[in-house]
Enzyme design. Structure first.
Site, mmCIF file in Angstrom:
data_model
loop_
_atom_site.group_PDB
_atom_site.id
_atom_site.type_symbol
_atom_site.label_atom_id
_atom_site.label_comp_id
_atom_site.label_asym_id
_atom_site.label_seq_id
_atom_site.Cartn_x
_atom_site.Cartn_y
_atom_site.Cartn_z
ATOM 1 N N ASP A 99 -2.458 0.752 6.946
ATOM 2 C CA ASP A 99 -1.735 0.577 5.683
ATOM 3 C C ASP A 99 -1.215 -0.851 5.546
ATOM 4 O O ASP A 99 -1.135 -1.390 4.444
ATOM 5 C CB ASP A 99 -0.562 1.565 5.601
ATOM 6 C CG ASP A 99 -1.003 2.979 5.888
ATOM 7 O OD1 ASP A 99 -1.257 3.734 4.936
ATOM 8 O OD2 ASP A 99 -1.115 3.331 7.076
ATOM 9 N N ASP A 158 0.881 -1.159 0.000
ATOM 10 C CA ASP A 158 0.000 0.000 0.000
ATOM 11 C C ASP A 158 0.923 1.214 0.000
ATOM 12 O O ASP A 158 1.517 1.540 1.026
ATOM 13 C CB ASP A 158 -0.901 -0.005 1.228
ATOM 14 C CG ASP A 158 -1.853 1.175 1.261
ATOM 15 O OD1 ASP A 158 -2.260 1.656 0.180
ATOM 16 O OD2 ASP A 158 -2.185 1.638 2.368
ATOM 17 N N GLU A 189 -1.235 -1.392 -4.919
ATOM 18 C CA GLU A 189 -2.502 -0.712 -5.150
ATOM 19 C C GLU A 189 -2.281 0.473 -6.080
ATOM 20 O O GLU A 189 -1.347 1.246 -5.903
ATOM 21 C CB GLU A 189 -3.100 -0.232 -3.827
ATOM 22 C CG GLU A 189 -4.500 0.309 -3.987
ATOM 23 C CD GLU A 189 -5.178 0.557 -2.659
ATOM 24 O OE1 GLU A 189 -5.957 -0.314 -2.234
ATOM 25 O OE2 GLU A 189 -4.924 1.610 -2.065
#
Length: 164
Positions: free
Chosen positions: A140, A7, A67
């Site tokens: 996260d 992330d 992501e």
């Protein structure tokens, strides 16, 4: 298959290493690469690069799952995250590990079965799929584990071929 989920961010880069055997998941490692506010931004990027490179060397994943960026209101923050994402992609490239990118909707769909799931739902399903006692912190890190699960779910399927 072992997947490093990431992330991206420039203050906190969440990461999670997930192994999938058959239809079972196992968390090998998870955590965050962090940088402090006030540190020169170029130095922060260096810390992120070095941290991700260390994880890649230590865990030797078969794939990196990242992501995709989603820009909402704050474009300035988005640019910084994009730069951090760039050094993450560079670390994977230098390590020779293929990178796969997923949108937040794709991650939610893979983890919960619903592309508009709320963050707490994604975090709880991530915890359940990985048989963890509690949701990993910071958020996260949980997000990174979800991104890794997404790639495990999609790899080798018609969905994976469609997403290329």
């Amino acid at each position: 298959m072992t997947v490093l989920g990431i992330d991206p961010g420039y203050a906190i880069v969440g990461y999670g290493v997930v192994e999938m055997k058959g239809n079972r998941f196992r968390t090998l490692e998870h955590g965050a690469v962090t940088t402090r506010a006030g540190v020169d931004f170029n130095r922060r990027l260096e810390i992120i690069f070095d941290g991700v490179q260390d994880i890649l060397t230590r865990c030797r994943p078969d794939a990196v799952s990242v992501e995709k960026l989603y820009f909402s209101n704050n474009k300035t923050t988005g640019i910084g995250v994009a730069e951090a994402r760039g050094v993450i992609l560079l670390a994977a490239q230098k390590a020779g590990v293929p990178v796969f990118e997923y949108t937040p909707v794709q991650v939610k769909l893979a983890v919960t079965g619903y592309g508009k799931a709320l963050k707490p739902q994604v975090m709880e399903m991530t915890r359940r799929l990985l048989c963890l006692k509690e949701v990993p912190k910071p958020d996260d890190t949980a997000d990174a584990l979800a991104v890794a699960i997404c790639h495990c779910q999609a790899s080798g399927t018609a969905l994976r071929r469609f997403l290329r």
